[in-house]
Write a protein that holds these residues in place. Structure first.
Motif, PDB file in Angstrom:
ATOM      1  N   VAL A  13     -86.193  80.925  87.310  1.00 31.09           N
ATOM      2  CA  VAL A  13     -86.831  81.856  88.205  1.00 31.09           C
ATOM      3  C   VAL A  13     -86.719  81.239  89.653  1.00 31.09           C
ATOM      4  N   VAL A  14     -87.134  79.893  89.887  1.00 28.56           N
ATOM      5  CA  VAL A  14     -87.195  79.506  91.248  1.00 28.56           C
ATOM      6  C   VAL A  14     -85.888  79.464  91.849  1.00 28.56           C
ATOM      7  N   ARG A  15     -84.708  79.066  90.822  1.00 35.27           N
ATOM      8  CA  ARG A  15     -83.613  78.815  91.477  1.00 35.27           C
ATOM      9  C   ARG A  15     -82.889  80.229  91.835  1.00 35.27           C
ATOM     10  N   LYS A  16     -83.206  81.099  90.952  1.00 34.94           N
ATOM     11  CA  LYS A  16     -82.909  82.558  91.361  1.00 34.94           C
ATOM     12  C   LYS A  16     -83.329  82.802  92.579  1.00 34.94           C
ATOM     13  N   VAL A  17     -84.900  82.821  92.825  1.00 32.61           N
ATOM     14  CA  VAL A  17     -85.423  83.356  93.975  1.00 32.61           C
ATOM     15  C   VAL A  17     -84.853  82.627  95.304  1.00 32.61           C
ATOM     16  N   ALA A  18     -84.656  81.362  95.302  1.00 29.89           N
ATOM     17  CA  ALA A  18     -84.242  80.555  96.302  1.00 29.89           C
ATOM     18  C   ALA A  18     -82.738  81.031  96.743  1.00 29.89           C
ATOM     19  N   ARG A  19     -81.851  81.396  95.487  1.00 33.93           N
ATOM     20  CA  ARG A  19     -80.628  81.750  95.856  1.00 33.93           C
ATOM     21  C   ARG A  19     -80.427  83.100  96.406  1.00 33.93           C
ATOM     22  N   ARG A  20     -81.222  83.976  96.139  1.00 35.79           N
ATOM     23  CA  ARG A  20     -81.397  85.386  96.721  1.00 35.79           C
ATOM     24  C   ARG A  20     -81.799  85.197  98.303  1.00 35.79           C
ATOM     25  N   ILE A  21     -82.448  84.440  98.563  1.00 35.03           N
ATOM     26  CA  ILE A  21     -82.994  84.036  99.892  1.00 35.03           C
ATOM     27  C   ILE A  21     -81.789  83.488 100.730  1.00 35.03           C
ATOM     28  N   LEU A  22     -81.245  82.430 100.224  1.00 35.24           N
ATOM     29  CA  LEU A  22     -80.276  81.625 100.840  1.00 35.24           C
ATOM     30  C   LEU A  22     -78.955  82.471 101.167  1.00 35.24           C
ATOM     31  N   GLU A  23     -78.497  83.151  99.809  1.00 30.88           N
ATOM     32  CA  GLU A  23     -77.400  83.957  99.964  1.00 30.88           C
ATOM     33  C   GLU A  23     -77.624  85.059 101.002  1.00 30.88           C
ATOM     34  N   ALA A  24     -78.902  85.694 101.142  1.00 29.22           N
ATOM     35  CA  ALA A  24     -78.959  86.613 102.363  1.00 29.22           C
ATOM     36  C   ALA A  24     -78.988  86.305 103.511  1.00 29.22           C
ATOM     37  N   ASN A  25     -79.120  84.785 103.719  1.00 28.55           N
ATOM     38  CA  ASN A  25     -78.949  84.075 105.068  1.00 28.55           C
ATOM     39  C   ASN A  25     -77.750  83.193 105.403  1.00 28.55           C
ATOM     40  N   GLY A  26     -76.603  83.883 104.565  1.00 23.91           N
ATOM     41  CA  GLY A  26     -75.212  83.248 104.659  1.00 23.91           C
ATOM     42  C   GLY A  26     -75.116  82.097 104.024  1.00 23.91           C
ATOM     43  N   PHE A  27     -75.729  81.624 103.093  1.00 26.47           N
ATOM     44  CA  PHE A  27     -75.352  80.220 102.236  1.00 26.47           C
ATOM     45  C   PHE A  27     -74.575  80.575 101.065  1.00 26.47           C
ATOM     46  N   ALA A  28     -73.574  79.591 100.740  1.00 32.34           N
ATOM     47  CA  ALA A  28     -73.005  79.577  99.405  1.00 32.34           C
ATOM     48  C   ALA A  28     -73.769  78.777  98.647  1.00 32.34           C
ATOM     49  N   VAL A  29     -74.474  79.233  97.504  1.00 36.85           N
ATOM     50  CA  VAL A  29     -75.225  78.523  96.695  1.00 36.85           C
ATOM     51  C   VAL A  29     -74.998  77.931  95.414  1.00 36.85           C
ATOM     52  N   SER A  30     -75.172  76.674  95.210  1.00 36.26           N
ATOM     53  CA  SER A  30     -74.793  76.441  93.848  1.00 36.26           C
ATOM     54  C   SER A  30     -76.124  75.757  93.329  1.00 36.26           C
ATOM     55  N   GLU A  31     -76.309  75.364  91.768  1.00 37.14           N
ATOM     56  CA  GLU A  31     -77.565  75.182  91.212  1.00 37.14           C
ATOM     57  C   GLU A  31     -77.456  74.144  90.306  1.00 37.14           C
ATOM     58  N   ALA A  32     -78.812  73.363  90.184  1.00 38.64           N
ATOM     59  CA  ALA A  32     -78.844  72.254  89.186  1.00 38.64           C
ATOM     60  C   ALA A  32     -80.273  72.383  88.535  1.00 38.64           C
ATOM     61  N   ALA A  33     -80.217  71.922  87.370  1.00 41.72           N
ATOM     62  CA  ALA A  33     -81.398  72.144  86.544  1.00 41.72           C
ATOM     63  C   ALA A  33     -82.244  70.777  86.691  1.00 41.72           C
ATOM     64  N   ASP A  34     -81.804  69.665  87.274  1.00 44.14           N
ATOM     65  CA  ASP A  34     -82.495  68.304  87.271  1.00 44.14           C
ATOM     66  C   ASP A  34     -81.567  67.584  88.006  1.00 44.14           C
ATOM     67  N   GLY A  35     -82.318  66.320  88.394  1.00 42.50           N
ATOM     68  CA  GLY A  35     -81.738  65.384  89.360  1.00 42.50           C
ATOM     69  C   GLY A  35     -80.464  64.721  88.905  1.00 42.50           C
ATOM     70  N   GLN A  36     -80.333  64.467  87.428  1.00 41.10           N
ATOM     71  CA  GLN A  36     -78.896  63.966  87.222  1.00 41.10           C
ATOM     72  C   GLN A  36     -77.884  65.186  87.461  1.00 41.10           C
ATOM     73  N   GLU A  40     -74.564  64.585  89.947  1.00 39.62           N
ATOM     74  CA  GLU A  40     -73.275  64.854  89.600  1.00 39.62           C
ATOM     75  C   GLU A  40     -72.417  65.805  90.506  1.00 39.62           C
ATOM     76  N   SER A  41     -73.276  66.725  90.561  1.00 37.36           N
ATOM     77  CA  SER A  41     -72.586  68.104  91.740  1.00 37.36           C
ATOM     78  C   SER A  41     -72.382  67.354  92.993  1.00 37.36           C
ATOM     79  N   CYS A  42     -73.419  66.584  93.531  1.00 40.18           N
ATOM     80  CA  CYS A  42     -73.059  66.086  95.023  1.00 40.18           C
ATOM     81  C   CYS A  42     -71.794  65.104  94.956  1.00 40.18           C
ATOM     82  N   ARG A  43     -71.696  64.509  93.865  1.00 42.88           N
ATOM     83  CA  ARG A  43     -70.549  63.353  93.809  1.00 42.88           C
ATOM     84  C   ARG A  43     -69.317  64.313  93.792  1.00 42.88           C
ATOM     85  N   ALA A  44     -69.276  65.472  93.077  1.00 40.39           N
ATOM     86  CA  ALA A  44     -68.367  66.346  92.933  1.00 40.39           C
ATOM     87  C   ALA A  44     -67.780  67.000  94.343  1.00 40.39           C
TER      88      ALA A  44
END
Length: 122
Positions: A13-36, A40-44
């Motif tokens: 839910v938090v990821r979805k809310v943040a995604r909606r706000i950020l996309e509305a402000n011009g960001f391309a958003v990716s998500e991760a459910a934990d630090g690991q 891995e996403s940052c390394r890619a």
């Protein structure tokens, strides 16, 4: 080309809310459910910024932040913590380990966009 933001939170839910706000402000958003997953996403593909929760399974936000800074440097990418942890010890630890800003949950669009503006992301 839009700026990229990695939203790291174990709450869908938090990821979805943040995604909606950020996309509305011009960001391309990716998500991760934990630090690991986030590491891995940052390394890619290193995002332009990270919106980071503190309390998550597998790897918590502070451990992720320390790992991120060890691999990619102290300021890149900018990290904004977004968490229910609101005591000074947590805030000081986040900033000391390389976070640029700190948002308390619950948040709304005004809070999120003002913090992103303060660190030069908007």
């Amino acid at each position: 080309m839009p700026r990229t933001c990695l939203v790291v939170d174990d709450s869908r839910v938090v990821r979805k809310v943040a995604r909606r706000i950020l996309e509305a402000n011009g960001f391309a958003v990716s998500e991760a459910a934990d630090g690991q997953q986030a590491l891995e996403s940052c390394r890619a593909s290193l995002p332009d910024c990270v919106l980071l929760d503190w309390n998550m399974p597998v790897m918590d936000g502070l451990t992720f932040l320390k790992s991120l800074r060890a691999e990619f440097g102290h300021d890149n990418p900018p990290v904004v913590f977004c968490t229910t942890e609101n005591d000074m010890a947590h805030i000081e630890a986040a900033i000391a380990n390389g976070a640029q800003e700190y948002i308390m949950k619950p948040f709304d669009e005004d809070i999120l966009t003002s913090k992103f503006a303060q660190v030069g992301l908007l």
